[in-house]
Design an enzyme around this catalytic site. Sequence first.
Site, mmCIF file in Angstrom:
data_model
loop_
_atom_site.group_PDB
_atom_site.id
_atom_site.type_symbol
_atom_site.label_atom_id
_atom_site.label_comp_id
_atom_site.label_asym_id
_atom_site.label_seq_id
_atom_site.Cartn_x
_atom_site.Cartn_y
_atom_site.Cartn_z
ATOM 1 N N GLU A 168 0.683 -1.371 0.185
ATOM 2 C CA GLU A 168 -0.294 -0.308 -0.012
ATOM 3 C C GLU A 168 0.430 1.435 -0.420
ATOM 4 O OE1 GLU A 168 -1.796 1.722 3.479
ATOM 5 O OE2 GLU A 168 -0.943 -0.020 4.598
ATOM 6 N N LYS A 184 -3.474 -2.250 16.371
ATOM 7 C CA LYS A 184 -2.847 -1.911 17.247
ATOM 8 C C LYS A 184 -3.420 -1.289 18.478
ATOM 9 C CE LYS A 184 -0.750 0.915 14.547
ATOM 10 N NZ LYS A 184 -1.747 1.014 13.507
HETATM 11 N N1 PSU Z 1 -2.068 1.701 10.503
HETATM 12 C C1 PSU Z 1 -0.166 1.741 10.021
HETATM 13 N N2 PSU Z 1 0.183 2.518 9.940
HETATM 14 C C2 PSU Z 1 -1.290 3.079 7.965
HETATM 15 C C3 PSU Z 1 -2.428 2.509 8.555
HETATM 16 C C4 PSU Z 1 -2.709 2.117 9.602
HETATM 17 O O1 PSU Z 1 0.122 1.762 11.179
HETATM 18 O O2 PSU Z 1 -0.520 3.383 7.484
HETATM 19 C C5 PSU Z 1 -3.469 3.299 7.473
HETATM 20 C C6 PSU Z 1 -3.809 2.125 6.223
HETATM 21 O O3 PSU Z 1 -3.466 2.341 5.153
HETATM 22 C C7 PSU Z 1 -4.887 1.649 6.562
HETATM 23 C C8 PSU Z 1 -5.091 3.160 6.809
HETATM 24 O O4 PSU Z 1 -5.431 1.535 5.636
HETATM 25 O O5 PSU Z 1 -4.317 3.614 7.521
HETATM 26 C C9 PSU Z 1 -6.646 3.269 7.035
HETATM 27 O O6 PSU Z 1 -7.106 4.424 8.180
HETATM 28 P P1 PSU Z 1 -8.763 4.122 8.098
HETATM 29 O O7 PSU Z 1 -8.387 3.658 10.003
HETATM 30 O O8 PSU Z 1 -8.809 5.622 8.593
HETATM 31 O O9 PSU Z 1 -9.630 3.355 7.878
#
Ligand code: PSU
Length: 307
Positions: A28, A162
């Site tokens: 990603e 997390k």
């Molecule tokens: N967790 C991480 N690093 C990240 C993300 C999540 O430790 O960069 C990013 C990923 O791209 C994940 C997104 O899909 O955040 C989730 O965002 P939201 O909670 O807004 O759906």
Amino acid sequence: MKTFETLLDIKPKVKEALEKNLPVVALESTIISHGMPYPENVKMAKKVESIIRAEGAVPATIAVMNGKIKIGLSDDDLEILAKADHVRKLSRRDLASTLANKSLGATTVASTMICAHMAGIQFFVTGGIGGVHRGYEEMMDVSADLEELGQTSVTVICAGAKAILDLPRTMEFLETKGVPVIGYQTKVLPAFYTRTSNILLLDSVETPEELAQIVKMKQMLNLKSGILVVNPIPEKDSMDEAYINKIIDEAIKDSVKDHITGKDITPYLLGKIVEKTKGKSLEANLALVYNNAKVGARIAKAFSKLQ
Ligand code: PSU
Ligand code: MN
């Protein structure tokens, strides 16, 4: 030709590997643009690709650029995503408009799964997925990553979820959507910065080959959902649980005080945690991503041998 195929810009090396049924691993780009600070983010992006190559698989980092879904980025593309401040964090919701506007978009877990699937890539390595946020009762904040895991057939290798998230509710949601959560050499859900949580997993494997067999069975069943592989951070890189949880609690309090909502919450919390740990959380984050890249490439390789 399917209409979406005209929107894909697949790097020749990736295309060739897919045609030959060689192992390909998607990556990603939101983790680059919104997940880590510059310049560690671009270093990470390049190193993850080199780890996957060293394991004998082909990496394909995904982003939206110039009205196309790019599958496989150049070093220049990675640099742009790491540096530019106008990169849109794009999930399923944002794909169509980002393509129409020809704006620059970094894909989250959800949108990377969609794009990988369009390109025919079955495996995708990342750090952590989004989930059900704490305070769900009030904000109804559930990451689109979970819905995507329920409906798009890609295997995602991560280090668990997390503690900025509500882990029990995240697992309940995945259960409802029919997503297998499979421990890689663990019987409990890893919590990203730490190796364990108090949530027991129903399935675990010891080897890439065992995991590949499960992917194969799901394919034979023609089930459209994804698979979540949870791979604990290496022991030597894991953080002290009490310490990191205290920092996470503080970061969440800050986010409420600063009125952060919607797609800004996860990047805000990650940034705050890096700040409050004076970079220690970033080191842990890098280590777990590298470890996932190694394991993900091995699973993709084991799977390609079954074809
Ligand atoms: N967790 C991480 N690093 C990240 C993300 C999540 O430790 O960069 C990013 C990923 O791209 C994940 C997104 O899909 O955040 C989730 O965002 P939201 O909670 O807004 O759906
Ligand atoms: Mn959200």
